[in-house]
Motif scaffolding. Structure first.
Motif, PDB file in Angstrom:
ATOM      1  N   ASN B  45       0.823  -1.200   0.000  1.00  9.48           N
ATOM      2  CA  ASN B  45       0.000   0.000   0.000  1.00  9.48           C
ATOM      3  C   ASN B  45       0.863   1.260   0.000  1.00  9.48           C
ATOM      4  N   GLY B  46       1.960   1.206   0.751  1.00 11.76           N
ATOM      5  CA  GLY B  46       2.889   2.336   0.777  1.00 11.76           C
ATOM      6  C   GLY B  46       3.472   2.601  -0.602  1.00 11.76           C
ATOM      7  N   MET B  47       3.809   1.523  -1.303  1.00  9.11           N
ATOM      8  CA  MET B  47       4.378   1.656  -2.642  1.00  9.11           C
ATOM      9  C   MET B  47       3.337   2.237  -3.603  1.00  9.11           C
ATOM     10  N   ALA B  48       2.096   1.724  -3.476  1.00 11.29           N
ATOM     11  CA  ALA B  48       1.032   2.218  -4.350  1.00 11.29           C
ATOM     12  C   ALA B  48       0.739   3.683  -4.046  1.00 11.29           C
ATOM     13  N   THR B  49       0.763   4.044  -2.749  1.00 16.63           N
ATOM     14  CA  THR B  49       0.551   5.443  -2.372  1.00 16.63           C
ATOM     15  C   THR B  49       1.639   6.314  -2.992  1.00 16.63           C
ATOM     16  N   ALA B  50       2.878   5.813  -2.929  1.00 18.85           N
ATOM     17  CA  ALA B  50       3.997   6.566  -3.484  1.00 18.85           C
ATOM     18  C   ALA B  50       3.812   6.775  -4.990  1.00 18.85           C
ATOM     19  N   ALA B  51       3.354   5.720  -5.701  1.00 12.98           N
ATOM     20  CA  ALA B  51       3.149   5.843  -7.146  1.00 12.98           C
ATOM     21  C   ALA B  51       2.002   6.799  -7.446  1.00 12.98           C
ATOM     22  N   ASP B  52       0.956   6.704  -6.622  1.00 14.77           N
ATOM     23  CA  ASP B  52      -0.199   7.567  -6.745  1.00 14.77           C
ATOM     24  C   ASP B  52       0.220   9.025  -6.600  1.00 14.77           C
ATOM     25  N   TRP B  53       1.060   9.239  -5.612  1.00  7.32           N
ATOM     26  CA  TRP B  53       1.482  10.570  -5.221  1.00  7.32           C
ATOM     27  C   TRP B  53       2.450  11.177  -6.221  1.00  7.32           C
ATOM     28  N   MET B  54       3.437  10.348  -6.671  1.00  4.40           N
ATOM     29  CA  MET B  54       4.477  10.908  -7.537  1.00  4.40           C
ATOM     30  C   MET B  54       3.987  10.901  -8.976  1.00  4.40           C
ATOM     31  N   SER B  55       3.583  12.059  -9.414  1.00  2.00           N
ATOM     32  CA  SER B  55       2.969  12.184 -10.723  1.00  2.00           C
ATOM     33  C   SER B  55       3.999  12.707 -11.702  1.00  2.00           C
ATOM     34  N   ALA B  56       3.491  13.106 -12.862  1.00  5.01           N
ATOM     35  CA  ALA B  56       4.359  13.769 -13.836  1.00  5.01           C
ATOM     36  C   ALA B  56       5.040  14.980 -13.204  1.00  5.01           C
ATOM     37  N   ALA B  57       4.355  15.623 -12.244  1.00  7.69           N
ATOM     38  CA  ALA B  57       4.945  16.799 -11.604  1.00  7.69           C
ATOM     39  C   ALA B  57       6.213  16.437 -10.845  1.00  7.69           C
ATOM     40  N   SER B  58       6.171  15.347 -10.074  1.00  6.01           N
ATOM     41  CA  SER B  58       7.363  14.933  -9.329  1.00  6.01           C
ATOM     42  C   SER B  58       8.431  14.378 -10.263  1.00  6.01           C
ATOM     43  N   PHE B  59       7.991  13.535 -11.209  1.00  5.26           N
ATOM     44  CA  PHE B  59       8.971  12.829 -12.040  1.00  5.26           C
ATOM     45  C   PHE B  59       9.609  13.762 -13.054  1.00  5.26           C
ATOM     46  N   ILE B  60       8.771  14.500 -13.780  1.00  6.59           N
ATOM     47  CA  ILE B  60       9.294  15.316 -14.874  1.00  6.59           C
ATOM     48  C   ILE B  60       9.686  16.723 -14.406  1.00  6.59           C
ATOM     49  N   SER B  61       8.791  17.374 -13.637  1.00 11.97           N
ATOM     50  CA  SER B  61       8.984  18.810 -13.376  1.00 11.97           C
ATOM     51  C   SER B  61       9.875  19.148 -12.195  1.00 11.97           C
ATOM     52  N   LEU B  62       9.790  18.350 -11.129  1.00 11.91           N
ATOM     53  CA  LEU B  62      10.391  18.766  -9.869  1.00 11.91           C
ATOM     54  C   LEU B  62      11.887  19.079  -9.981  1.00 11.91           C
ATOM     55  N   ALA B  63      12.639  18.142 -10.591  1.00 15.30           N
ATOM     56  CA  ALA B  63      14.079  18.375 -10.709  1.00 15.30           C
ATOM     57  C   ALA B  63      14.352  19.601 -11.562  1.00 15.30           C
ATOM     58  N   GLY B  64      13.480  19.872 -12.524  1.00 14.82           N
ATOM     59  CA  GLY B  64      13.632  21.058 -13.355  1.00 14.82           C
ATOM     60  C   GLY B  64      13.464  22.333 -12.544  1.00 14.82           C
ATOM     61  N   ILE B  65      12.466  22.335 -11.655  1.00 15.33           N
ATOM     62  CA  ILE B  65      12.244  23.511 -10.805  1.00 15.33           C
ATOM     63  C   ILE B  65      13.457  23.721  -9.909  1.00 15.33           C
ATOM     64  N   VAL B  66      13.929  22.629  -9.284  1.00 14.86           N
ATOM     65  CA  VAL B  66      15.090  22.711  -8.395  1.00 14.86           C
ATOM     66  C   VAL B  66      16.298  23.216  -9.178  1.00 14.86           C
ATOM     67  N   SER B  67      16.440  22.687 -10.376  1.00 13.21           N
ATOM     68  CA  SER B  67      17.602  23.006 -11.191  1.00 13.21           C
ATOM     69  C   SER B  67      17.691  24.499 -11.515  1.00 13.21           C
ATOM     70  N   PHE B  68      16.550  25.104 -11.808  1.00 15.07           N
ATOM     71  CA  PHE B  68      16.568  26.503 -12.213  1.00 15.07           C
ATOM     72  C   PHE B  68      16.311  27.469 -11.053  1.00 15.07           C
ATOM     73  N   ALA B  69      15.726  26.978  -9.942  1.00 14.49           N
ATOM     74  CA  ALA B  69      15.436  27.890  -8.832  1.00 14.49           C
ATOM     75  C   ALA B  69      16.343  27.663  -7.625  1.00 14.49           C
ATOM     76  N   GLY B  70      17.054  26.531  -7.571  1.00 10.66           N
ATOM     77  CA  GLY B  70      17.963  26.263  -6.455  1.00 10.66           C
ATOM     78  C   GLY B  70      17.236  26.217  -5.123  1.00 10.66           C
ATOM     79  N   TYR B  71      17.712  26.997  -4.168  1.00  8.06           N
ATOM     80  CA  TYR B  71      17.115  26.971  -2.830  1.00  8.06           C
ATOM     81  C   TYR B  71      15.633  27.322  -2.855  1.00  8.06           C
ATOM     82  N   ASP B  72      15.230  28.210  -3.731  1.00 12.25           N
ATOM     83  CA  ASP B  72      13.830  28.644  -3.772  1.00 12.25           C
ATOM     84  C   ASP B  72      12.861  27.489  -4.023  1.00 12.25           C
ATOM     85  N   ALA B  73      13.345  26.376  -4.557  1.00 12.79           N
ATOM     86  CA  ALA B  73      12.469  25.239  -4.813  1.00 12.79           C
ATOM     87  C   ALA B  73      12.342  24.331  -3.586  1.00 12.79           C
TER      88      ALA B  73
END
Lengths: 84, 611
Positions: B45-73
């Protein structure tokens, strides 16, 4: 289960939650946001400490908190004989 | 084997697996459709929750936001993980003991009011739709990039796949499919990250690699200095703010983090996960497992972001930092130019590509044409302004004006190509990104269909329908939801990031406070909860619409809080209003207070059921 016992269980349930939430607040909002500039003056292993708390450290602490919470609550349930 | 063939293979195999699981575990009863019969192990259930939770936003976008905003992300990293702490301690165990199917169920029963239930249903539908539109779009982008089809076809293919396992399988199908999806997405995320970190620092673990020193093979000028120190120096030379320090106000960062945290704890598709475990004990364990599986990705993100940025600067500006001849740019740069997510504007006319602070194009985004310049670069309609008069360009702060537009969202997808990793790694990332987008889309669809068939029809409008009819209604609602979300995938609202922020702010301002008060404060009554939800919902909605869509000026922001963070203020108003109204109206009936006592004690939690 008697009324007083239920009330006592609830009090003992709230107390650790408050403790954990204080730690949760201190590492994320405290170390990661409010005091980040002061902590950034401390350097370790190539990181500034405030930055590390904001991007990695707080997540480690969150994990530890959740494991401790699950374990302590299970113990509490046994103590009050309300476990499943 | 070519990149295309490998991508088809990986994506095809992973699909075969998801569909196979969906068919194998077809739901028979309403209860199985909604919550998998309550018989899922906490780790699964924890694994399924994690998959449910981590969407395109976490997988695709998040590192991009961190990459360009640094600490602000950092607010995203802390908010999207710290939310699990409050979810696990303040909501999950009690909602599990309560033992119903949905969040509106809890709100409707605890506040003994169908009005409260209906407001909750409206919140669920609104939150889930804004969230799902982004997922459909994300799937479409990945399909179109790697399968060379148009983005519209990409979205349509995604709709068909989601239909199969969400509508036929229900929650049980989704739970096991999502376990498979978690495994695929986490593998697809960490493998390229390990390669990247190894290449740049020689470390294996991305978590510690972020603090390691840069190797000489990357750039001799940077050799021997820690990654973050190099990054701080380099980005400041290019006119950006320091990577490890913020440019946002402390108060704004604080509010954004709070809104994302409370929003995480209030998201209906995440909460519903905790109904699927057999006991209260397992609900607590599930939350810890879920955060552990999520942390595997989230602790990798800062390294992917930082090293991705370093590689990007190094590749575009070259080791000397003077820019690279366009004709010598690697293939990935030209591939992404084709998809319109990278564009070049040779401001100083030296035929070199240079990356620095500032907008590369007048108005921000390039307006692409199908014409190509002498060097093979894609031309745009934007007016050309040479760097000497470029707005905001200060030669004393940076060596040249920015000439490159890079969409933040390509960082994770482009990283393996920028670092010249093997083709199978690039193909793997595509399969992982699709897994991330589809798993979340499926979970959200289920929540939408349940809200309509169960909360709206069965509990409010048509109480006489039987289980069979309810299941049919749930499936029809799923189909309708797929079409509507598909429409938003094809015609996305202008700002996808804005709509995602909207979803979190709304969840934080509407659900989170009334659920917490429903458990911890017996005195909160129907009137208080309804007033609180309405105040939180409407104020947050109005603020976001005014500043995001009606062009409200930044000087007018209340205390400088950006719209993404306003949900936290909405949440506070919800709490205050609910208390004030509750204490000036009669206390809740005896049986409701007894019910609150009941959910506080773990023993006696039965499988979730109708009453």
């Amino acid at each position: 289960m008697k009324q007083e016992q239920a009330a006592a269980y609830w009090r003992e349930n709230i107390e650790p939650i408050l403790r954990y939430l204080i730690i949760w607040f201190v590492v994320s909002y405290g170390c990661g946001i409010l005091f980040v500039d002061e902590l950034n003056k401390i350097h370790f292993f190539g990181f500034k400490m405030g930055f590390w708390f904001a991007q990695q450290g707080s997540i480690f602490v969150f994990l530890v908190l959740l494991v401790m919470y699950a374990r302590n609550m299970n113990k509490l349930d046994k103590k009050y004989d309300v476990d499943e | 084997m070519g990149l295309d063939l490998l991508t088809y293979l990986f994506v095809g195999l992973s699909f075969a697996l998801y569909i196979g699981i969906a068919i194998w575990s077809r739901a028979g009863s309403t209860q199985e459709f909604y919550i998998a019969g309550g018989g899922v192990h906490p780790a699964a259930n924890g694994m399924a929750t994690a998959a449910d939770w981590m969407s395109a936003a976490s997988f695709i976008s998040l590192a991009g936001i961190v990459s360009f905003a640094g600490y602000d992300a950092s607010g995203y990293l802390m908010g999207w993980t710290g939310g699990y702490v409050i979810l696990a301690m303040l909501l999950a165990p009690y909602l599990r003991k309560f033992g119903k199917f949905t969040v509106p169920d809890f709100i409707g029963d605890r506040y003994y009011s169908n009005t409260a239930r209906t407001i909750a249903v409206i919140c669920v539908i609104f939150i889930s739709f804004t969230y799902i539109a982004g997922q459909m779009r994300g799937t479409g982008i990945v399909f179109s990039r790697f399968l060379h089809v148009s983005i519209d076809w990409g979205v349509l293919i995604g709709m068909v796949i989601v239909f199969f396992y969400a509508v036929l399988g229900g929650m049980k199908g989704i739970t096991y499919t999502q376990v498979a999806q978690y495994c695929i997405l986490i593998f697809a995320y960490t493998v390229p990250a390990v390669f990247l970190v190894m290449q740049v620092t020689g470390h294996i673990l991305p978590q510690t690699g972020l603090g390691a020193t840069v190797q000489e093979s990357v750039n001799p000028i940077w050799a021997g200095k820690p990654v973050l120190v190099v990054l701080d120096e380099v980005v400041q030379e290019l006119g950006f703010h320091e990577y490890t320090a913020g440019s946002r106000s402390t108060l704004d960062t604080f509010f954004i983090t709070a809104a994302l945290m409370a929003g995480t704890a209030g998201l209906p598709h995440v909460i519903v996960r905790f109904f699927t475990v057999p006991s209260v004990r397992d609900a607590r364990a599930s939350a810890a497992w879920a955060l552990m599986f999520i942390a595997v990705l989230y602790l990798t993100v800062p390294a992917v972001g930082a090293i991705g940025q370093l590689n990007l600067i190094n590749t575009i500006n070259g080791q000397e930092g003077e820019g690279t001849d366009y004709t010598a740019m690697p293939q990935w740069f030209k591939n992404w130019e084709q998809s319109g997510l990278i564009a070049w504007n040779d401001r100083n006319g030296d035929n070199k590509v240079q990356y620095a602070s500032g907008e590369a194009f007048v108005g921000g985004k390039p307006e692409l044409t199908d014409d190509y310049g002498d060097l093979g670069q894609r031309l745009t309609l934007n007016p050309i302004i040479d760097s000497a008069v470029a707005p905001g360009f200060d030669p004393s702060q940076q060596p040249y004006a920015n000439e490159v537009f890079v969409d933040r969202d390509i960082m994770v997808l482009a990283n393996p190509e920028i670092a010249q990793l093997p083709e199978w790694v690039v193909a793997l990332v595509a399969a992982g990104a699709i897994a991330a987008a589809l798993s979340t889309a499926a979970g959200l669809l289920l929540v939408i269909s349940t809200a309509i068939s169960h909360d709206l029809l069965k509990k409010t409008l048509l109480p006489e329908i039987n289980e069979r009819q309810e299941l049919v209604a749930a499936r029809m609602a799923s189909v309708a939801a797929i079409f509507i979300s598909g429409y938003f995938g094809l015609n996305p609202p202008d700002y996808v990031a804005a709509t995602v922020a909207l979803a979190f702010g709304l969840a934080a301002a509407s659900f989170f406070p009334v659920i917490v008060m429903g458990i911890f404060f017996k005195r909160i009554n129907k009137q208080g909860a309804i007033a609180g939800m309405l105040v939180g919902l409407i104020s947050t909605l109005a603020y976001i619409i005014y500043f995001k869509f009606l062009g409200g000026a930044t000087e007018d922001l209340i205390l400088g809080i950006s719209p993404e963070g306003f949900g936290a203020l909405g949440m506070m108003m919800n709490f205050v209003v609910a208390f004030l109204v509750s204490y000036s109206t009669p206390e809740p009936p005896e049986e409701i207070q007894a019910m609150v006592d009941h959910i506080r004690i773990p023993r006696g939690a039965e499988a979730a059921q109708e009453h």
